[in-house]
Design an enzyme around this catalytic site. Structure first.
Site, PDB file in Angstrom:
ATOM      1  NE  ARG A   1     -65.783 -20.295 -36.977  1.00 43.22           N
ATOM      2  CZ  ARG A   1     -66.448 -20.413 -35.835  1.00 43.22           C
ATOM      3  NH1 ARG A   1     -65.807 -20.557 -34.677  1.00 43.22           N
ATOM      4  NH2 ARG A   1     -67.782 -20.377 -35.821  1.00 43.22           N
TER       5      ARG A   1
ATOM      6  CB  CYS B   1     -66.636 -15.387 -30.417  1.00 42.21           C
ATOM      7  SG  CYS B   1     -67.750 -15.956 -29.114  1.00 42.21           S
TER       8      CYS B   1
END
Length: 283
Positions: free
Chosen positions: A173, A238
């Site tokens: 990611r 995050c």
């Protein structure tokens, strides 16, 4: 000795002692149904269920997928769960430890000084479970935010340039290879990839303090986590501010203070004017 985590054996001793902790069950898995049915099917005796999305987050929007909740509402939820300022609190989940860490960070950020995460989560607990729903006495906890450092988008960008901004998501990611949840893949320019999966062993327990300290030093963390001014030199983000809290637990175990960018990637990418970087970690 860290004050961020507690082992199952230590928790068993504490619950049998003269000052048993308040137990909060924060079961949550991203993209899955709420954890309440699992809690109802069996939980630690005395544990109160806390809903991450309803009680530890505000509704999703421009501030991200899990913005910080209204402080007053959070305090009311904690008091209903029996949390008082002078009573220890232990939080746990049954997954990756992210949700428990979010509860840990929220309580610490709002001034509670005695909060720990059950190391290894529910899977590490070998004591009895119950289906009995407790009715705790109302607590007296009154949250006052600011006990831990918090970043906004501008602060996160500045740390990425001038300090160390850790990206707690999976490496794919970070690189932008995949993005299952947010508008676009990639990372904040200058951020360093530091997946939370590398904080724990195969059983989901945090690695020893010395091992974690070495990990973060290799990523560029200063010994005490502070910059040349008064603020932290290290920040963490995050996808939505949940797994980043797990990174902050690991950093505390390592003895390194750091700040949370709560809005994280979901807030960063909500503004199309903000830059996005892709590709491997430059380090």
């Amino acid at each position: 000795m860290t004050t961020a985590i507690i082992s199952a054996s230590e928790l068993a001793d504490a619950t049998a002692g003269p000052r048993p902790p308040v137990l909060l069950d924060v079961r949550y898995v991203p993209g899955a149904p709420p954890g309440r049915p699992e809690y109802d099917a069996g939980h630690l005796p005395g544990a109160v269920f806390v809903d991450l999305e309803a009680e530890l987050s505000a509704p999703p929007g421009a501030g991200g997928r899990h913005p910080l909740p209204d402080v007053g509402a959070f305090g009311a939820s904690m008091r209903r769960a029996g949390v008082s300022s002078g009573t220890p609190v232990v939080v746990y989940d049954a997954g990756l430890g992210w949700a428990a860490a979010r509860a840990w960070w929220m309580l610490r950020w709002t001034g509670h000084r005695d909060v720990t995460v059950l190391d290894g989560g529910l899977a590490g607990w070998d004591g009895p479970l119950t289906t009995e729903i407790p009715a705790p006495e109302e607590g007296d906890f009154s949250p006052v935010p600011g006990a831990l450092p918090l970043l906004d988008a501008d602060g996160a960008a500045a740390l990425a340039r001038e300090g160390l901004l850790l990206d707690a998501r999976a490496a794919e990611r970070y690189r932008g290879d995949v993005e299952p949840l947010d508008r676009v893949g990639g990372h904040i320019p200058g951020a360093v990839s530091a997946p939370t999966s590398e904080n724990v062993d195969a059983d989901g327990r945090f690695l020893p303090a010395a091992t974690l300290a070495a990990r973060f030093k290799a990523l560029g963390a200063t010994a005490d986590g502070t910059g040349p001014g008064t603020g932290p030199a290290i920040g963490v983000y995050c996808g939505s501010g949940v797994s980043a809290a797990h990174q902050l637990v690991a950093l505390e175990i390592a003895g390194i203070p750091a700040a949370l960018y709560a809005g994280s990637w979901s807030e960063w990418t909500a503004d199309t004017a903000r830059p996005v970087a892709t590709g491997p970690d430059p380090q």
